[in-house]
Design a protein around this motif. Structure first.
Motif, PDB file in Angstrom:
ATOM      1  N   SER A 246     -30.527  -1.645  -2.978  1.00 62.11           N
ATOM      2  CA  SER A 246     -30.163  -2.787  -2.151  1.00 62.11           C
ATOM      3  C   SER A 246     -28.832  -3.403  -2.550  1.00 62.11           C
ATOM      4  CB  SER A 246     -31.261  -3.851  -2.228  1.00 62.11           C
ATOM      5  OG  SER A 246     -31.400  -4.311  -3.563  1.00 62.11           O
ATOM      6  N   HIS A 247     -28.270  -3.001  -3.676  1.00 59.23           N
ATOM      7  CA  HIS A 247     -27.002  -3.572  -4.104  1.00 59.23           C
ATOM      8  C   HIS A 247     -25.875  -3.137  -3.168  1.00 59.23           C
ATOM      9  CE1 HIS A 247     -28.244  -4.268  -8.592  1.00 59.23           C
ATOM     10  NE2 HIS A 247     -28.835  -5.076  -7.748  1.00 59.23           N
ATOM     11  N   PRO A 248     -24.924  -4.011  -2.883  1.00 60.34           N
ATOM     12  CA  PRO A 248     -23.778  -3.596  -2.074  1.00 60.34           C
ATOM     13  C   PRO A 248     -23.010  -2.478  -2.762  1.00 60.34           C
ATOM     14  CG  PRO A 248     -23.434  -5.775  -3.030  1.00 60.34           C
ATOM     15  CD  PRO A 248     -24.839  -5.405  -3.304  1.00 60.34           C
ATOM     16  N   LYS A 249     -22.474  -1.575  -1.974  1.00 63.70           N
ATOM     17  CA  LYS A 249     -21.797  -0.398  -2.513  1.00 63.70           C
ATOM     18  C   LYS A 249     -20.297  -0.556  -2.371  1.00 63.70           C
ATOM     19  CE  LYS A 249     -25.652   2.753  -1.793  1.00 63.70           C
ATOM     20  NZ  LYS A 249     -26.092   4.043  -1.227  1.00 63.70           N
ATOM     21  N   LEU A 250     -19.599  -0.330  -3.467  1.00 66.38           N
ATOM     22  CA  LEU A 250     -18.174  -0.609  -3.556  1.00 66.38           C
ATOM     23  C   LEU A 250     -17.440   0.573  -4.164  1.00 66.38           C
ATOM     24  CD1 LEU A 250     -15.814  -2.716  -3.423  1.00 66.38           C
ATOM     25  CD2 LEU A 250     -16.471  -3.382  -5.755  1.00 66.38           C
ATOM     26  N   LEU A 251     -16.381   1.026  -3.490  1.00 70.45           N
ATOM     27  CA  LEU A 251     -15.495   2.045  -4.034  1.00 70.45           C
ATOM     28  C   LEU A 251     -14.252   1.367  -4.582  1.00 70.45           C
ATOM     29  CD1 LEU A 251     -14.439   4.955  -4.472  1.00 70.45           C
ATOM     30  CD2 LEU A 251     -13.611   4.895  -2.094  1.00 70.45           C
ATOM     31  N   VAL A 252     -13.890   1.689  -5.830  1.00 72.28           N
ATOM     32  CA  VAL A 252     -12.694   1.132  -6.460  1.00 72.28           C
ATOM     33  C   VAL A 252     -11.704   2.260  -6.723  1.00 72.28           C
ATOM     34  CG1 VAL A 252     -11.752  -0.170  -8.391  1.00 72.28           C
ATOM     35  CG2 VAL A 252     -14.052  -0.700  -7.542  1.00 72.28           C
ATOM     36  N   LEU A 253     -10.524   2.156  -6.138  1.00 67.23           N
ATOM     37  CA  LEU A 253      -9.425   3.074  -6.423  1.00 67.23           C
ATOM     38  C   LEU A 253      -8.497   2.419  -7.431  1.00 67.23           C
ATOM     39  CD1 LEU A 253      -8.522   4.305  -2.820  1.00 67.23           C
ATOM     40  CD2 LEU A 253     -10.236   5.211  -4.403  1.00 67.23           C
ATOM     41  N   GLY A 254      -7.920   3.235  -8.314  1.00 67.64           N
ATOM     42  CA  GLY A 254      -7.109   2.670  -9.389  1.00 67.64           C
ATOM     43  C   GLY A 254      -7.972   2.060 -10.478  1.00 67.64           C
TER      44      GLY A 254
ATOM     45  N   ARG B 155     -21.736  -8.280 -11.273  1.00 69.90           N
ATOM     46  CA  ARG B 155     -22.167  -9.003 -10.079  1.00 69.90           C
ATOM     47  C   ARG B 155     -23.290  -8.278  -9.326  1.00 69.90           C
ATOM     48  NH1 ARG B 155     -17.252 -11.950  -6.804  1.00 69.90           N
ATOM     49  NH2 ARG B 155     -16.004 -12.654  -8.593  1.00 69.90           N
ATOM     50  N   GLY B 156     -23.594  -7.067  -9.755  1.00 68.04           N
ATOM     51  CA  GLY B 156     -24.674  -6.333  -9.120  1.00 68.04           C
ATOM     52  C   GLY B 156     -24.245  -5.296  -8.102  1.00 68.04           C
ATOM     53  N   TYR B 157     -22.957  -4.995  -8.041  1.00 66.24           N
ATOM     54  CA  TYR B 157     -22.485  -3.964  -7.129  1.00 66.24           C
ATOM     55  C   TYR B 157     -22.889  -2.573  -7.622  1.00 66.24           C
ATOM     56  CZ  TYR B 157     -19.512  -7.048  -4.348  1.00 66.24           C
ATOM     57  OH  TYR B 157     -19.058  -8.022  -3.498  1.00 66.24           O
ATOM     58  N   ASP B 158     -23.095  -1.687  -6.694  1.00 64.75           N
ATOM     59  CA  ASP B 158     -23.242  -0.258  -6.952  1.00 64.75           C
ATOM     60  C   ASP B 158     -21.836   0.320  -6.822  1.00 64.75           C
ATOM     61  OD1 ASP B 158     -23.755   2.455  -6.904  1.00 64.75           O
ATOM     62  OD2 ASP B 158     -25.536   2.275  -5.663  1.00 64.75           O
TER      63      ASP B 158
END
Length: 222
Positions: free
Chosen positions: A12-20, A36-39
């Protein structure tokens, strides 16, 4: 190719892609996002560069690798671009704008709408607001070609049709965070400034969760 360096996942955690993500600011973004609980998913050239980013899912590749990027982007709710490039006084710089073109096309195709990108003080209308040393020495002698590409990068993002925020930090430092920043849209009277990477990371993540600066280019500083 994926290599999991993650521990436990909560669907259920929000999904976040980080570049750099392997840069100085990117690492803080990843750490704070996880707290913060992000995936969190990151894209890196190899597992060695991703050391210290435990808790994130690693996709092997770089920001110009369309196949790897599309794999990393699958199922994401938002993207943060903390891509950077070294000073290049003599050679043209194209990485930032080229990677942004690949990213925008992939996001459009996969229906991922939220993009928060970090460029820098001196890009776009913030040019000339860096103070004497930055504007008269550092920019023309070391960063002119980098910022030409940052401007192209911003143009790609601005015309993308995505829900974007472009964050322009003032001069970055590694001091402890203060926990608050000034986010400026009107730069009249502003000339130079510094800010901790940790405070930039916190502000950038706030923009993933808010539409307060959607379609805007805040300059963030102390």
């Amino acid at each position: 190719m994926e290599n999991s360096i993650s521990t436990q996942r909560v669907a259920s955690h929000p999904k976040l892609l980080v570049l750099g993500a392997t840069g100085g600011t990117g690492r803080l973004i990843v750490a704070q996002a996880i707290s913060r609980g992000y995936d969190v998913t990151i894209l890196a050239r190899n597992a060695e560069r991703a050391k210290g980013l435990e808790g994130a899912k690693l996709v092997i590749g770089d920001a110009l690798d369309e196949t790897a990027l599309r794999s990393a982007l699958e199922g994401q709710d938002a993207v943060i671009s903390a891509l950077g490039t070294p000073a290049s006084p003599f050679r043209a710089v194209t990485l930032l704008s080229a990677a942004s073109k690949v990213l925008v096309a992939a996001m459009q195709d996969q229906g991922v709408k939220k993009l928060v990108a970090i460029t820098g003080m001196g890009a776009g209308k913030s040019r000339g607001h860096g103070g004497f040393v930055f504007d008269r020495l550092i920019m023309p002698l070391l960063l002119r070609k980098v910022y030409a590409d940052k401007n192209r990068q911003e143009d790609v993002i601005r015309t993308s049709g995505l829900d974007w925020v472009i964050v322009r930090p003032s001069v970055l430092n590694d001091k402890p965070p203060r926990g608050s920043v000034r986010a400026l849209l009107d730069l009249e009277g502003f000339n130079g400034g510094t800010i901790a990477r940790a405070d930039v990371a916190d502000f950038v993540l706030d923009q993933v969760e808010s539409d307060a600066f959607k379609g805007k280019t805040p300059l963030v500083t102390w």
